[in-house]
Motif scaffolding. Sequence first.
Motif, PDB file in Angstrom:
ATOM      1  N   CYS A 136       2.597  10.641   8.202  1.00 11.59           N
ATOM      2  CA  CYS A 136       2.589  10.797   6.742  1.00 11.59           C
ATOM      3  C   CYS A 136       3.263   9.613   6.060  1.00 11.59           C
ATOM      4  O   CYS A 136       2.786   9.120   5.026  1.00 11.59           O
ATOM      5  N   GLY A 137       4.376   9.146   6.624  1.00  7.51           N
ATOM      6  CA  GLY A 137       5.071   8.014   6.035  1.00  7.51           C
ATOM      7  C   GLY A 137       4.230   6.754   6.041  1.00  7.51           C
ATOM      8  O   GLY A 137       4.178   6.016   5.044  1.00  7.51           O
ATOM      9  N   ASN A 138       3.550   6.478   7.136  1.00  2.79           N
ATOM     10  CA  ASN A 138       2.682   5.305   7.202  1.00  2.79           C
ATOM     11  C   ASN A 138       1.506   5.430   6.246  1.00  2.79           C
ATOM     12  O   ASN A 138       1.098   4.452   5.617  1.00  2.79           O
ATOM     13  N   SER A 139       0.942   6.623   6.130  1.00 10.07           N
ATOM     14  CA  SER A 139      -0.170   6.830   5.214  1.00 10.07           C
ATOM     15  C   SER A 139       0.258   6.582   3.768  1.00 10.07           C
ATOM     16  O   SER A 139      -0.435   5.894   3.001  1.00 10.07           O
ATOM     17  N   LEU A 140       1.404   7.146   3.399  1.00  2.00           N
ATOM     18  CA  LEU A 140       1.920   6.939   2.046  1.00  2.00           C
ATOM     19  C   LEU A 140       2.228   5.463   1.809  1.00  2.00           C
ATOM     20  O   LEU A 140       1.942   4.914   0.732  1.00  2.00           O
ATOM     21  N   SER A 141       2.794   4.810   2.803  1.00  4.73           N
ATOM     22  CA  SER A 141       3.144   3.397   2.685  1.00  4.73           C
ATOM     23  C   SER A 141       1.912   2.535   2.465  1.00  4.73           C
ATOM     24  O   SER A 141       1.920   1.604   1.648  1.00  4.73           O
ATOM     25  N   ALA A 142       0.823   2.830   3.191  1.00  5.88           N
ATOM     26  CA  ALA A 142      -0.401   2.037   3.066  1.00  5.88           C
ATOM     27  C   ALA A 142      -0.961   2.091   1.651  1.00  5.88           C
ATOM     28  O   ALA A 142      -1.526   1.107   1.160  1.00  5.88           O
ATOM     29  N   HIS A 143      -0.817   3.232   0.973  1.00  5.92           N
ATOM     30  CA  HIS A 143      -1.297   3.355  -0.404  1.00  5.92           C
ATOM     31  C   HIS A 143      -0.292   2.791  -1.401  1.00  5.92           C
ATOM     32  O   HIS A 143      -0.664   2.135  -2.374  1.00  5.92           O
ATOM     33  N   MET A 144       0.990   3.030  -1.166  1.00  3.67           N
ATOM     34  CA  MET A 144       2.019   2.648  -2.130  1.00  3.67           C
ATOM     35  C   MET A 144       2.185   1.140  -2.220  1.00  3.67           C
ATOM     36  O   MET A 144       2.389   0.590  -3.308  1.00  3.67           O
ATOM     37  N   VAL A 145       2.101   0.431  -1.090  1.00  2.66           N
ATOM     38  CA  VAL A 145       2.434  -0.986  -1.085  1.00  2.66           C
ATOM     39  C   VAL A 145       1.463  -1.811  -1.922  1.00  2.66           C
ATOM     40  O   VAL A 145       1.848  -2.826  -2.515  1.00  2.66           O
ATOM     41  N   MET A 146       0.214  -1.397  -2.019  1.00  7.91           N
ATOM     42  CA  MET A 146      -0.760  -2.154  -2.802  1.00  7.91           C
ATOM     43  C   MET A 146      -0.497  -2.023  -4.296  1.00  7.91           C
ATOM     44  O   MET A 146      -0.910  -2.882  -5.076  1.00  7.91           O
ATOM     45  N   ARG A 147       0.176  -0.966  -4.717  1.00  7.26           N
ATOM     46  CA  ARG A 147       0.477  -0.754  -6.136  1.00  7.26           C
ATOM     47  C   ARG A 147       1.908  -1.168  -6.473  1.00  7.26           C
ATOM     48  O   ARG A 147       2.143  -1.760  -7.516  1.00  7.26           O
ATOM     49  N   ALA A 148       2.852  -0.830  -5.612  1.00  7.05           N
ATOM     50  CA  ALA A 148       4.262  -1.025  -5.942  1.00  7.05           C
ATOM     51  C   ALA A 148       4.871  -2.245  -5.260  1.00  7.05           C
ATOM     52  O   ALA A 148       5.964  -2.667  -5.648  1.00  7.05           O
ATOM     53  N   GLY A 149       4.219  -2.784  -4.247  1.00  5.28           N
ATOM     54  CA  GLY A 149       4.751  -3.943  -3.558  1.00  5.28           C
ATOM     55  C   GLY A 149       5.643  -3.577  -2.381  1.00  5.28           C
ATOM     56  O   GLY A 149       6.025  -2.416  -2.195  1.00  5.28           O
ATOM     57  N   ILE A 150       5.987  -4.579  -1.600  1.00  4.02           N
ATOM     58  CA  ILE A 150       6.755  -4.373  -0.382  1.00  4.02           C
ATOM     59  C   ILE A 150       8.161  -3.853  -0.680  1.00  4.02           C
ATOM     60  O   ILE A 150       8.640  -2.913  -0.054  1.00  4.02           O
ATOM     61  N   GLY A 151       8.852  -4.457  -1.647  1.00  6.74           N
ATOM     62  CA  GLY A 151      10.245  -4.112  -1.903  1.00  6.74           C
ATOM     63  C   GLY A 151      10.443  -2.673  -2.321  1.00  6.74           C
ATOM     64  O   GLY A 151      11.331  -1.973  -1.815  1.00  6.74           O
ATOM     65  N   HIS A 152       9.628  -2.203  -3.269  1.00  2.40           N
ATOM     66  CA  HIS A 152       9.776  -0.829  -3.748  1.00  2.40           C
ATOM     67  C   HIS A 152       9.412   0.170  -2.648  1.00  2.40           C
ATOM     68  O   HIS A 152      10.115   1.174  -2.459  1.00  2.40           O
ATOM     69  N   THR A 153       8.338  -0.090  -1.932  1.00  2.00           N
ATOM     70  CA  THR A 153       7.940   0.804  -0.844  1.00  2.00           C
ATOM     71  C   THR A 153       9.030   0.876   0.214  1.00  2.00           C
ATOM     72  O   THR A 153       9.354   1.951   0.739  1.00  2.00           O
ATOM     73  N   LEU A 154       9.619  -0.258   0.514  1.00  2.00           N
ATOM     74  CA  LEU A 154      10.705  -0.312   1.480  1.00  2.00           C
ATOM     75  C   LEU A 154      11.907   0.499   1.001  1.00  2.00           C
ATOM     76  O   LEU A 154      12.561   1.204   1.785  1.00  2.00           O
TER      77      LEU A 154
END
Length: 396
Positions: free
Chosen positions: A262-280
Motif C-alpha cells: 500500500c505504501g509503494n502504491s500510494l508513493s507511486a501516485h503521490m510523487v508525480m503530484r507532490a514531488g520527492i520531498g513531500h512524499t518522503l
Amino acid sequence: MLRPDTFALTGLLALLTMIGPVAIDLYLPALPEIGAELGAPTSSVQLTISFYLFGFALAQIAYGPLSDVRGRRPVLLVALVVFCAASLLCAVAPSIKLLIAARAVQAVGAAGAIVLARAIVRDIYSGARAGRELSIMGMIMGLAPAAAPTIGGLVQAAFGWRACFVAVFVAGLAALLMVWWLLPETLRDGPRPKIAPADLVRGYATVMSRRAFRAYLLLLSSASAGLFAYISGASFVLQEMFGLSPVEFGATFALTSVGLICGNSLSAHMVMRAGIGHTLGVGAATLAAGGFAMVAATHFFPHAPLGLVLPMGLYLAGIGMSMPQAMAGALLPFPHHAGTASSLAGFVQQCVAALSGALVGHLLGTSAWPMVIVVAASGCVTLAVWWASRGVRGMS
C-alpha cells in the motif's frame, strides 16, 4: 529484448529486486528448526541473517563501479550465477558455521541484482519519474515479504528447512534465465570511469561529498534499521514467545507486508503530484507513527501478536513511501555514476541494517522489547532527519 519505458521491463527489474528479500523471507519460519537440527543457539542462527546483510553490503561496493565500466547486463549475469550456486550450498550445509558462510556468499550474488536494477532505473529515468519507477518496483517487490514466509512455512512443514533454500535456488535460476533472454544493456555509450583502486576511491569520495546524498543516505539507513530489527527478531518473538506455528508466522508476516504494498502504491501516485520531498516526509511520519504504535501496543497488550504485527504493517507502509524516494533522490545527481552511487547507498544502508539485526538478536531473551525499541527509535530518527535536512536536500 524488452524495451525501456515499458511495464514489462519494470516488472523484470522488480523481480530482480525481489531476489534479496526472497532469500531472507522464505526461510524465516524455519529459523527455530534450523537451530534445533544443527544444535545452534538463537544468537548463532540469527547470524545467518546478519552475515547475509554484511555480505550484501560489502558486495555492493564492487558491483556499481564495475557495471559503470563493463555494462549492467554481464555483471548482473555473473551475480545471479553466484546467487544460484550459493543457494544450493545453503541447502546442503551440514553445520551452522557452513550455513552462515554460504549465506554470506549468497548475499554477494543477491547484491548485484538490486544494485544493478536501481542503476538501470537511473540509466533510463530521472526526477520524479525515477521515484515513481522505484515505487512501482517496490510495490511489486512487496509481494515477496507478503508471500515468501507463508510459502516458506508450507515448504518447511512438507519437506524440511533445506527445501526452503532449494526454492530460493529455483527463484534465482528463473531470474537468471529471464535476464539472459530479455534484459537489454542500458548503460549509455560514452566515456566510462576507470576501475583502478584510486579511481574507485575518488568516485566514492565524489558521491559522498554531496550534502544531499548524505542526507538521503541517513534517511535510507535509519528506516532500514527498524525494518531489519523486525526481520531479525520477529521469527523468534512470534514463534518462541507467542507460540505461533511456522505457517501462522508466515501468515502474520504476509499481513504486515500489505502495508509495504500500500505504501509503494500510494508513493507511486503521490510523487508525480507532490514531488520527492513531500512524499518522503509523509513516509517518514508514517514510520514514526508505526514505531509509537508498536510501543503502545506492546505495553498495553504484551502477549498479543497483533500488537506487533499491525504497527509493523504501518511501519512498512512508511517504508514503501519513503525508501524509493530516498533512493531516487540519492541517485539523481549522478547520471554518469549511477552504479557507484547505488553501490555506496546500498553498502551503508545494509551495514546499518546488519548491525541493527545483530543487536536485536543479541538482546532478545524473554521479551519483545529490544526489537520494539529499535523499530520505534528508527522511525523517530527518520522523521527527525527528514525535518532537519529539508534545506540540504534541496541542494545538490
